[in-house]
Design a protein around this motif. Structure first.
Motif, PDB file in Angstrom:
ATOM      1  N   GLY A  90       0.776  -1.237   0.000  1.00 12.75           N
ATOM      2  CA  GLY A  90       0.000   0.000   0.000  1.00 12.75           C
ATOM      3  C   GLY A  90       0.804   1.282   0.000  1.00 12.75           C
ATOM      4  N   VAL A  91       2.131   1.174  -0.184  1.00 15.34           N
ATOM      5  CA  VAL A  91       2.970   2.382  -0.111  1.00 15.34           C
ATOM      6  C   VAL A  91       2.598   3.380  -1.212  1.00 15.34           C
ATOM      7  N   ALA A  92       2.494   2.898  -2.457  1.00 15.40           N
ATOM      8  CA  ALA A  92       2.202   3.826  -3.562  1.00 15.40           C
ATOM      9  C   ALA A  92       0.826   4.465  -3.385  1.00 15.40           C
ATOM     10  N   SER A  93      -0.145   3.679  -2.914  1.00 13.52           N
ATOM     11  CA  SER A  93      -1.495   4.222  -2.747  1.00 13.52           C
ATOM     12  C   SER A  93      -1.494   5.364  -1.732  1.00 13.52           C
ATOM     13  N   VAL A  94      -0.812   5.161  -0.614  1.00 12.55           N
ATOM     14  CA  VAL A  94      -0.746   6.232   0.394  1.00 12.55           C
ATOM     15  C   VAL A  94       0.048   7.414  -0.167  1.00 12.55           C
ATOM     16  N   ALA A  95       1.159   7.110  -0.845  1.00 13.48           N
ATOM     17  CA  ALA A  95       2.010   8.186  -1.372  1.00 13.48           C
ATOM     18  C   ALA A  95       1.232   9.055  -2.368  1.00 13.48           C
ATOM     19  N   LEU A  96       0.449   8.423  -3.261  1.00 14.04           N
ATOM     20  CA  LEU A  96      -0.271   9.228  -4.249  1.00 14.04           C
ATOM     21  C   LEU A  96      -1.376  10.055  -3.583  1.00 14.04           C
ATOM     22  N   ARG A  97      -2.007   9.477  -2.558  1.00 18.16           N
ATOM     23  CA  ARG A  97      -3.030  10.267  -1.844  1.00 18.16           C
ATOM     24  C   ARG A  97      -2.395  11.468  -1.161  1.00 18.16           C
ATOM     25  N   LEU A  98      -1.267  11.259  -0.503  1.00 18.60           N
ATOM     26  CA  LEU A  98      -0.595  12.370   0.187  1.00 18.60           C
ATOM     27  C   LEU A  98      -0.097  13.417  -0.810  1.00 18.60           C
ATOM     28  N   LEU A  99       0.432  12.943  -1.930  1.00 19.72           N
ATOM     29  CA  LEU A  99       0.940  13.861  -2.949  1.00 19.72           C
ATOM     30  C   LEU A  99      -0.203  14.681  -3.551  1.00 19.72           C
ATOM     31  N   THR A 100      -1.330  14.023  -3.771  1.00 22.28           N
ATOM     32  CA  THR A 100      -2.508  14.724  -4.299  1.00 22.28           C
ATOM     33  C   THR A 100      -2.987  15.772  -3.292  1.00 22.28           C
ATOM     34  N   ASP A 101      -3.045  15.393  -2.013  1.00 22.58           N
ATOM     35  CA  ASP A 101      -3.457  16.354  -0.974  1.00 22.58           C
ATOM     36  C   ASP A 101      -2.511  17.553  -0.942  1.00 22.58           C
ATOM     37  N   TRP A 102      -1.225  17.268  -1.043  1.00 20.63           N
ATOM     38  CA  TRP A 102      -0.231  18.359  -1.060  1.00 20.63           C
ATOM     39  C   TRP A 102      -0.498  19.299  -2.245  1.00 20.63           C
ATOM     40  N   ALA A 103      -0.719  18.711  -3.434  1.00 23.84           N
ATOM     41  CA  ALA A 103      -0.945  19.533  -4.630  1.00 23.84           C
ATOM     42  C   ALA A 103      -2.185  20.408  -4.460  1.00 23.84           C
ATOM     43  N   VAL A 104      -3.240  19.823  -3.929  1.00 28.01           N
ATOM     44  CA  VAL A 104      -4.489  20.578  -3.753  1.00 28.01           C
ATOM     45  C   VAL A 104      -4.264  21.735  -2.785  1.00 28.01           C
ATOM     46  N   ARG A 105      -3.542  21.452  -1.708  1.00 24.88           N
ATOM     47  CA  ARG A 105      -3.270  22.487  -0.698  1.00 24.88           C
ATOM     48  C   ARG A 105      -2.398  23.610  -1.244  1.00 24.88           C
ATOM     49  N   GLU A 106      -1.359  23.237  -1.986  1.00 28.44           N
ATOM     50  CA  GLU A 106      -0.335  24.218  -2.381  1.00 28.44           C
ATOM     51  C   GLU A 106      -0.616  24.913  -3.698  1.00 28.44           C
ATOM     52  N   LEU A 107      -1.314  24.239  -4.617  1.00 28.09           N
ATOM     53  CA  LEU A 107      -1.337  24.735  -5.995  1.00 28.09           C
ATOM     54  C   LEU A 107      -2.732  25.021  -6.538  1.00 28.09           C
ATOM     55  N   ASP A 108      -3.763  24.703  -5.775  1.00 26.19           N
ATOM     56  CA  ASP A 108      -5.130  24.897  -6.238  1.00 26.19           C
ATOM     57  C   ASP A 108      -5.316  24.377  -7.679  1.00 26.19           C
ATOM     58  N   PRO A 109      -4.970  23.106  -7.921  1.00 24.10           N
ATOM     59  CA  PRO A 109      -4.994  22.602  -9.304  1.00 24.10           C
ATOM     60  C   PRO A 109      -6.419  22.410  -9.830  1.00 24.10           C
ATOM     61  N   GLN A 110      -6.621  22.794 -11.072  1.00 20.10           N
ATOM     62  CA  GLN A 110      -7.897  22.535 -11.735  1.00 20.10           C
ATOM     63  C   GLN A 110      -7.839  21.201 -12.484  1.00 20.10           C
ATOM     64  N   ARG A 111      -6.610  20.684 -12.625  1.00 20.98           N
ATOM     65  CA  ARG A 111      -6.438  19.381 -13.275  1.00 20.98           C
ATOM     66  C   ARG A 111      -5.126  18.769 -12.792  1.00 20.98           C
ATOM     67  N   ILE A 112      -5.202  17.512 -12.338  1.00 24.58           N
ATOM     68  CA  ILE A 112      -3.980  16.763 -12.008  1.00 24.58           C
ATOM     69  C   ILE A 112      -3.972  15.542 -12.914  1.00 24.58           C
ATOM     70  N   GLN A 113      -2.856  15.315 -13.566  1.00 22.02           N
ATOM     71  CA  GLN A 113      -2.788  14.227 -14.549  1.00 22.02           C
ATOM     72  C   GLN A 113      -1.771  13.157 -14.164  1.00 22.02           C
ATOM     73  N   LEU A 114      -2.062  11.933 -14.547  1.00 24.98           N
ATOM     74  CA  LEU A 114      -1.106  10.825 -14.469  1.00 24.98           C
ATOM     75  C   LEU A 114      -0.999  10.227 -15.859  1.00 24.98           C
ATOM     76  N   GLN A 115       0.180   9.782 -16.249  1.00 23.12           N
ATOM     77  CA  GLN A 115       0.320   8.995 -17.486  1.00 23.12           C
ATOM     78  C   GLN A 115       0.837   7.626 -17.083  1.00 23.12           C
ATOM     79  N   ILE A 116       0.081   6.599 -17.431  1.00 25.10           N
ATOM     80  CA  ILE A 116       0.404   5.245 -16.966  1.00 25.10           C
ATOM     81  C   ILE A 116       0.467   4.308 -18.163  1.00 25.10           C
ATOM     82  N   SER A 117       1.551   3.548 -18.256  1.00 28.42           N
ATOM     83  CA  SER A 117       1.650   2.581 -19.339  1.00 28.42           C
ATOM     84  C   SER A 117       0.453   1.625 -19.275  1.00 28.42           C
TER      85      SER A 117
END
Ligand SMILES: CC(C)(COP(=O)(O)OP(=O)(O)OC[C@H]1O[C@@H](n2cnc3c(N)ncnc32)[C@H](O)[C@@H]1OP(=O)(O)O)[C@@H](O)C(=O)NCCC(=O)NCCS
Length: 157
Positions: A86-113
């Motif tokens: 579950g490390v990646a799942s927690v990491a992506l949630r925390l990273l997303t929370d950080w982005a929302v807090r710091e950057l007020d993003p209207q769009r966050i994107q991931l590119q996944i093979s």
């Protein structure tokens, strides 16, 4: 971590471009330097993912931060020994929370093979939505890969 085939195949260094193979000597420093440079000019951010005792588990990365356009792209990579708990799942949630807090993003994107099922599960678990596939979008180690676009908008649950 740079010796791991999954990291070599799927992890994006900033731009986004995959980790070069063979990995050039000293590349870890080059990689970190790019994030330090990006932190200074506001275009990138990188975090170490660490366990409660401080041991290294992986990286949570924000590349291509467009502050004016309120958009950014995220990435993550977990050291082989730390996978499957579950490390990646927690990491992506925390990273997303950080982005929302710091950057007020209207769009966050991931590119996944398209052939990276683990990463797609991580995206789902963090509330990202599949948008579509860029077909034959990347050439790496003799293989052309389809890249899936996943995103999260402010109104997504
Ligand atoms: C993909 C990666 C980030 C997953 O990290 P992880 O910490 O093991 O993932 P989690 O433990 O949070 O697993 C999340 C889910 O994915 C599933 N999963 C993980 N690896 C998987 C795999 N190889 N195949 C299928 N499912 C997988 C888990 O079972 C879990 O599913 P669940 O929601 O049903 O419980 C890790 O394998 C990795 O770093 N790979 C190399 C680099 C990479 O691919 N980065 C992502 C680039 S987009």
């Amino acid at each position: 971590m740079l010796e791991d085939p999954g990291v070599q195949q799927y992890t994006m260094v900033p731009v986004p471009v995959p980790v070069p193979v063979p990995v050039p000597s000293g590349f870890e420093r080059t990689w970190l330097d790019r994030y330090e440079e990006g932190r200074r000019d506001g275009t990138r951010e990188g975090f170490a993912v660490v366990d409660e005792d401080g041991s290294f588990l992986g990286l949570a990365l924000a590349f291509a931060i467009d502050r004016e356009g309120h958009e950014l792209e995220l990435g993550y990579t977990v050291a082989p020994a730390a996978r499957g708990r579950g490390v990646a799942s927690v990491a992506l949630r925390l990273l997303t929370d950080w982005a929302v807090r710091e950057l007020d993003p209207q769009r966050i994107q991931l590119q996944i093979s398209a052939d990276n099922p683990g990463s797609k599960r991580v995206a789902v678990r963090a509330g990202y939505v599949y948008e579509g596939t860029r077909r034959s979008a990347q050439f790496k180690q003799g293989i052309r890969q389809d890249l899936e676009i996943w995103s999260r908008l402010p109104d997504d649950p």
